[in-house]
Scaffold this active site. Structure first.
Site, PDB file in Angstrom:
ATOM      1  N   LYS A   9       0.881  -1.175   0.315  1.00 17.35           N
ATOM      2  CA  LYS A   9       0.382  -0.103  -0.007  1.00 17.35           C
ATOM      3  C   LYS A   9       0.990   1.486   0.559  1.00 17.35           C
ATOM      4  CE  LYS A   9      -4.253  -1.764   2.272  1.00 17.35           C
ATOM      5  NZ  LYS A   9      -4.748  -2.316   3.498  1.00 17.35           N
ATOM      6  N   TYR A  49     -12.748  -2.659  -3.353  1.00 18.75           N
ATOM      7  CA  TYR A  49     -12.479  -2.558  -2.129  1.00 18.75           C
ATOM      8  C   TYR A  49     -14.677  -2.191  -1.806  1.00 18.75           C
ATOM      9  CZ  TYR A  49      -8.692  -1.960   0.695  1.00 18.75           C
ATOM     10  OH  TYR A  49      -7.168  -2.300   1.221  1.00 18.75           O
ATOM     11  N   PHE A  57     -15.187   3.425   8.224  1.00 17.83           N
ATOM     12  CA  PHE A  57     -14.235   3.377   7.223  1.00 17.83           C
ATOM     13  C   PHE A  57     -13.498   3.983   5.777  1.00 17.83           C
ATOM     14  CE2 PHE A  57     -14.325  -0.752   8.026  1.00 17.83           C
ATOM     15  CZ  PHE A  57     -13.668  -1.126   7.161  1.00 17.83           C
ATOM     16  N   ARG A  86      -1.684 -13.945   3.681  1.00 17.51           N
ATOM     17  CA  ARG A  86      -2.522 -13.866   4.969  1.00 17.51           C
ATOM     18  C   ARG A  86      -1.378 -13.564   6.117  1.00 17.51           C
ATOM     19  NH1 ARG A  86      -6.847 -10.065   3.988  1.00 17.51           N
ATOM     20  NH2 ARG A  86      -7.568 -10.439   6.327  1.00 17.51           N
ATOM     21  N   THR A  92      -5.212  -7.637  10.167  1.00 17.56           N
ATOM     22  CA  THR A  92      -5.625  -6.509  10.290  1.00 17.56           C
ATOM     23  C   THR A  92      -5.198  -5.210  11.434  1.00 17.56           C
ATOM     24  OG1 THR A  92      -7.869  -7.373   9.414  1.00 17.56           O
ATOM     25  CG2 THR A  92      -7.303  -4.747   9.487  1.00 17.56           C
ATOM     26  N   ASN A 113      -1.673   0.497   7.149  1.00 14.39           N
ATOM     27  CA  ASN A 113      -1.173  -1.557   7.065  1.00 14.39           C
ATOM     28  C   ASN A 113      -0.596  -1.994   6.231  1.00 14.39           C
ATOM     29  OD1 ASN A 113      -3.181  -2.116   5.615  1.00 14.39           O
ATOM     30  ND2 ASN A 113      -4.390  -2.758   7.115  1.00 14.39           N
ATOM     31  N   HIS A 116      -2.177  -5.495   1.754  1.00 12.14           N
ATOM     32  CA  HIS A 116      -3.153  -6.175   0.935  1.00 12.14           C
ATOM     33  C   HIS A 116      -3.058  -7.507   1.012  1.00 12.14           C
ATOM     34  CE1 HIS A 116      -7.384  -6.606  -0.348  1.00 12.14           C
ATOM     35  NE2 HIS A 116      -6.998  -7.495  -1.484  1.00 12.14           N
ATOM     36  N   GLU A 127      -9.936  -9.957  -7.458  1.00 11.03           N
ATOM     37  CA  GLU A 127      -9.128  -8.523  -6.991  1.00 11.03           C
ATOM     38  C   GLU A 127      -8.157  -8.952  -8.732  1.00 11.03           C
ATOM     39  OE1 GLU A 127      -8.250  -9.306  -3.812  1.00 11.03           O
ATOM     40  OE2 GLU A 127      -9.947  -8.746  -2.074  1.00 11.03           O
TER      41      GLU A 127
HETATM   42  P1  DAT Z   1      -8.081  -6.905   5.652  1.00 12.79           P
HETATM   43  O1  DAT Z   1      -7.038  -5.475   4.837  1.00 12.79           O
HETATM   44  O2  DAT Z   1      -6.721  -7.507   6.854  1.00 12.79           O
HETATM   45  O3  DAT Z   1      -8.380  -7.441   4.107  1.00 12.79           O
HETATM   46  P2  DAT Z   1     -10.353  -5.616   5.671  1.00 12.79           P
HETATM   47  O4  DAT Z   1     -10.629  -6.221   4.309  1.00 12.79           O
HETATM   48  O5  DAT Z   1     -10.982  -5.806   6.917  1.00 12.79           O
HETATM   49  O6  DAT Z   1      -8.197  -6.325   6.292  1.00 12.79           O
HETATM   50  O7  DAT Z   1     -10.403  -4.409   5.788  1.00 12.79           O
HETATM   51  C1  DAT Z   1      -9.551  -3.386   4.410  1.00 12.79           C
HETATM   52  C2  DAT Z   1      -8.780  -2.311   4.842  1.00 12.79           C
HETATM   53  O8  DAT Z   1      -9.883  -1.560   5.383  1.00 12.79           O
HETATM   54  C3  DAT Z   1      -7.876  -2.797   5.923  1.00 12.79           C
HETATM   55  O9  DAT Z   1      -6.367  -3.164   5.457  1.00 12.79           O
HETATM   56  C4  DAT Z   1      -7.826  -1.582   6.971  1.00 12.79           C
HETATM   57  C5  DAT Z   1      -9.331  -0.972   7.144  1.00 12.79           C
HETATM   58  N1  DAT Z   1      -9.580  -0.800   7.931  1.00 12.79           N
HETATM   59  C6  DAT Z   1     -10.265  -2.211   8.406  1.00 12.79           C
HETATM   60  N2  DAT Z   1     -11.196  -1.928   9.281  1.00 12.79           N
HETATM   61  C7  DAT Z   1     -10.785  -0.940  10.233  1.00 12.79           C
HETATM   62  C8  DAT Z   1     -11.735   0.146  10.785  1.00 12.79           C
HETATM   63  N3  DAT Z   1     -11.911  -0.566  11.449  1.00 12.79           N
HETATM   64  N4  DAT Z   1     -11.333   1.195  11.123  1.00 12.79           N
HETATM   65  C9  DAT Z   1     -10.323   1.809   9.933  1.00 12.79           C
HETATM   66  N5  DAT Z   1      -9.857   1.306   8.998  1.00 12.79           N
HETATM   67  C10 DAT Z   1     -10.414  -0.491   9.180  1.00 12.79           C
HETATM   68 MG    MG Z   2      -9.856  -7.803   3.341  1.00 13.37          MG
END
Ligand code: DAT
Ligand code: MG
Length: 135
Positions: A9, A49, A57, A86, A92, A113, A116, A127
């Site tokens: 990212k 996304y 968020f 992963r 996350t 973080n 992805h 994706e």
């Molecule tokens: P991951 O990236 O581990 O697959 P995700 O798909 O649930 O996680 O979410 C996508 C991204 O969105 C994640 O990398 C960071 C952001 N995100 C997720 N939950 C969040 C939250 N509660 N507050 C802020 N950003 C968040």
């Molecule tokens: Mg995800």
């Protein structure tokens, strides 16, 4: 062989961690079969996304992922390569991630973080088609 989508990212590119992150996947034995450094267009970010549309968020997430170049790639390996990736990423929230994972070693904020990785074979296929159609 099995494929998954991985993105270093914008925070990872800004912090010059692309080599470090790719190196971990390569040393694990995964192969890069496609890769591109790009500022992700908003339309692609929204497609990517889609599952998060409407969440609190979401707009912050799209702004973040499009703010500067990201390194988008397809990695190839054994069955369920998405799971290998992963596990190496960590959870996350970097504050929950163990040392030895990418997020555990380099991150402090859920919104920044670093990486992805697709969360299933179905997500990986979808994706990969978003970023590398027809590959
Ligand atoms: P991951 O990236 O581990 O697959 P995700 O798909 O649930 O996680 O979410 C996508 C991204 O969105 C994640 O990398 C960071 C952001 N995100 C997720 N939950 C969040 C939250 N509660 N507050 C802020 N950003 C968040
Ligand atoms: Mg995800």
């Amino acid at each position: 062989m099995n494929r998954t989508l991985v993105i270093v990212k914008p925070d990872g590119v800004e912090r010059s961690l692309v080599g470090e992150i790719i190196s971990r996947f390569e040393k694990k034995g995964l192969k890069i079969v496609a890769g591109r450094l790009e500022t992700i267009p908003k339309e692609l970010a929204e497609k990517h996304y889609l599952e998060h549309a409407g969440k609190s968020f979401y707009s912050e997430l799209v702004t973040f992922i499009t703010r500067s170049p990201a390194f988008v790639m397809v990695l190839e390996g054994p069955d369920d390569t998405w799971k290998v990736v992963r596990t190496m990423m960590g959870p996350t929230n970097p504050l929950d991630a163990s040392p030895g994972t990418i997020r555990g070693d380099f991150g402090l904020e859920i919104g920044e973080n670093l990486v992805h990785g697709s969360d299933s074979n179905e997500s990986a296929a979808r994706e990969i088609e978003v970023f590398f159609p027809g590959i």
